[in-house]
Enzyme design. Structure first.
Site, PDB file in Angstrom:
ATOM      1  N   ASN A   7      57.887 122.545 -35.929  1.00 23.61           N
ATOM      2  CA  ASN A   7      58.769 123.709 -35.910  1.00 23.61           C
ATOM      3  C   ASN A   7      59.108 124.071 -37.358  1.00 23.61           C
ATOM      4  O   ASN A   7      59.888 123.399 -38.011  1.00 23.61           O
ATOM      5  CB  ASN A   7      60.040 123.343 -35.118  1.00 23.61           C
ATOM      6  CG  ASN A   7      60.999 124.501 -34.999  1.00 23.61           C
ATOM      7  OD1 ASN A   7      60.798 125.566 -35.597  1.00 23.61           O
ATOM      8  ND2 ASN A   7      62.057 124.307 -34.242  1.00 23.61           N
ATOM      9  N   HIS A 180      64.642 131.734 -26.508  1.00 23.55           N
ATOM     10  CA  HIS A 180      64.930 130.420 -25.902  1.00 23.55           C
ATOM     11  C   HIS A 180      64.097 130.189 -24.642  1.00 23.55           C
ATOM     12  O   HIS A 180      64.488 129.412 -23.760  1.00 23.55           O
ATOM     13  CB  HIS A 180      66.423 130.274 -25.501  1.00 23.55           C
ATOM     14  CG  HIS A 180      67.397 130.300 -26.618  1.00 23.55           C
ATOM     15  ND1 HIS A 180      68.605 130.967 -26.524  1.00 23.55           N
ATOM     16  CD2 HIS A 180      67.372 129.764 -27.858  1.00 23.55           C
ATOM     17  CE1 HIS A 180      69.268 130.816 -27.659  1.00 23.55           C
ATOM     18  NE2 HIS A 180      68.528 130.109 -28.491  1.00 23.55           N
ATOM     19  N   GLU A 387      63.031 121.146 -25.648  1.00 19.82           N
ATOM     20  CA  GLU A 387      62.036 122.166 -25.987  1.00 19.82           C
ATOM     21  C   GLU A 387      60.766 121.537 -26.565  1.00 19.82           C
ATOM     22  O   GLU A 387      59.661 121.995 -26.290  1.00 19.82           O
ATOM     23  CB  GLU A 387      62.645 123.155 -26.993  1.00 19.82           C
ATOM     24  CG  GLU A 387      63.685 124.046 -26.349  1.00 19.82           C
ATOM     25  CD  GLU A 387      64.671 124.651 -27.339  1.00 19.82           C
ATOM     26  OE1 GLU A 387      65.501 123.901 -27.888  1.00 19.82           O
ATOM     27  OE2 GLU A 387      64.604 125.866 -27.565  1.00 19.82           O
TER      28      GLU A 387
END
Ligand code: ADP
Length: 402
Positions: A7, A180, A387
């Protein structure tokens, strides 16, 4: 089989390495303050507790270099050879109008991603830098992009279109995308399992409440509406974002302060507004806001009430459009850890069949559980989001389809 999830933010690179045999995270960490005088590398594995070192890191490539070298470290590393990594999953905040599902990276995909820069200029260039850095450091290992907007692609046109002249949609791709998505998808699957309902039959309202917050209406396991919009600025009052405001307020500000640039305006609405602005507590951290409110601070109380009221409005709107739900999910930093916020949002909704059990709600624990009262028609759940695991799963799925 191992999957590396990456990320890349503006000044940080976060990573998690999963062993997909048991879906367990085996190593994780981040390089932060990239490009500043002093950067930091925090890393941890299942067996080695967190180590923090300071370093100098000029760019995303150097950050990825540090991470991969460390993962390969003879003594403390988690892999012996990069070939143990089956696929790299990259979190991408905005898929824009080009991407509606996870994709395997190739030259065309990279070109398409570059075309989406203007929709999310604060994020996409950094994702791109991360993809290129990983390609250099892990040659031959496939990469998959997993988009935060993808799960929301099932919204009907009347929910995603804005009522402004069509050319802005047709030429400039201005519409609701929602964010999201990876988190909403993860908790949807978890909630369906907890409720013992097949995913494609489950009707839910999922509340992702963190620094950034969004609420999503799920019908038969698919998104039919979500509170964030073209960007993450829309919807609920958030830590430092204003959420929904009358767009004419922006016109008014620009008319009154004609020297204000679009960057300054963006900063005002994204970084200097929300709970932080109303409470006066920098950053709008909910723990500090709650502590101040409980100590009698009226501005903190107002900020808390505004956040909860905006959440409640979306909850009730989606309850109406779904015409019956099986459950409500609370997730992310605030959703998982703040009993006060959950209680306030659900307060006075017993007429809708929503009742929280105080004792089940009260512990400040993010443990997955039901928190609804035994006579509540609607089940209310706390589900810690994951996630990274969802990105790992989706990346593997794309690889297996190849
Ligand atoms: P991000 O959107 O940055 O991923 P998170 O999901 O990590 O954010 O959520 C951060 C928010 O969660 C912060 O406002 C923080 O104060 C809040 N939070 C974390 N733990 C608690 C807690 N125990 N009580 C209240 N709020 C909490």
């Amino acid at each position: 089989m191992k999957v590396l999830v990456v990320n890349c933010g503006s000044s940080s690179v976060k990573y998690s390495l999963f062993d997909m045999e048991n879906q367990q995270k085996i190593a994780w960490g981040l390089v932060e303050c990239i490009g500043l005088e002093e950067a930091f590398y925090k890393r941890q594995t299942l067996t080695v507790p967190q180590v923090k070192t300071s370093c100098k890191v000029a760019n995303h490539f150097e950050a990825v270099q540090i991470i991969i070298k460390d993962l390969l470290d003879e003594k403390t590393g988690s892999i012996k050879d990069i070939k143990e990594i089956a696929v790299i999953g990259h979190r991408v905040v905005h898929g824009g109008y080009k991407f509606s599902k996870p994709v395997l990276v190739n030259e065309q995909v990279k070109k398409d991603l570059k075309e989406c820069y203007s929709i999310a200029p604060l994020h996409t260039p950094h994702h791109y830098a991360g993809i290129e850095a990983v390609e250099k450091m892990l040659p031959g290992i496939p990469s998959v992009l997993v988009f935060d907007t993808a799960f929301h692609q099932t919204m009907p046109d009347y929910a995603y279109r804005y009522a402004i002249p069509s050319e802005y949609y047709e030429q400039d791709h201005v519409r609701r995308y929602g964010m999201h998505g990876t988190s909403h998808k993860y908790v949807t699957q978890k909630a369906a399992a907890m409720l013992n309902i097949p995913v494609d039959k489950v009707n839910l309202i999922t509340c992702h409440l963190g620094n950034g917050s969004s609420i999503t209406a799920i019908k038969n396991g698919k998104v039919i509406d979500t509170s964030m919009g073209f960007t993450p600025l829309a919807g609920l009052v958030m830590g430092t974002r204003c959420g929904d405001i009358d767009p004419a307020v922006i016109v008014h500000i620009l008319a009154k302060y004609p020297k204000m640039t679009s960057d300054q305006l963006n900063n005002l609405l994204n970084k200097q507004s929300g709970v932080a602005a109303v409470s006066g507590i920098a950053g709008g951290d909910m723990r500090e806001v709650e502590d101040a409110m409980l100590a009698g601070d009226k501005k903190a109380e107002l900020a808390f009430n505004m956040l909860c009221y905006s959440g409640k409005k979306y909850l009730c709107a989606y309850y109406g459009i779904l015409n019956g739900i099986d459950g409500i999910v609370f997730t992310a930093g605030i959703g998982e850890n703040s009993p006060l916020t959950r209680a306030k949002i659900c307060e006075g909704l017993d007429n809708l069949g929503i009742k929280i059990d105080k004792a089940l709600n009260e512990p400040r624990s993010s443990k997955e559980r039901f928190i609804s009262a035994s006579d509540s028609k609607i089940k209310v759940m706390v589900i810690p989001t994951n996630e990274e695991l969802m990105i790992a799963r989706e990346s593997l799925e794309v690889l297996n389809k190849k």
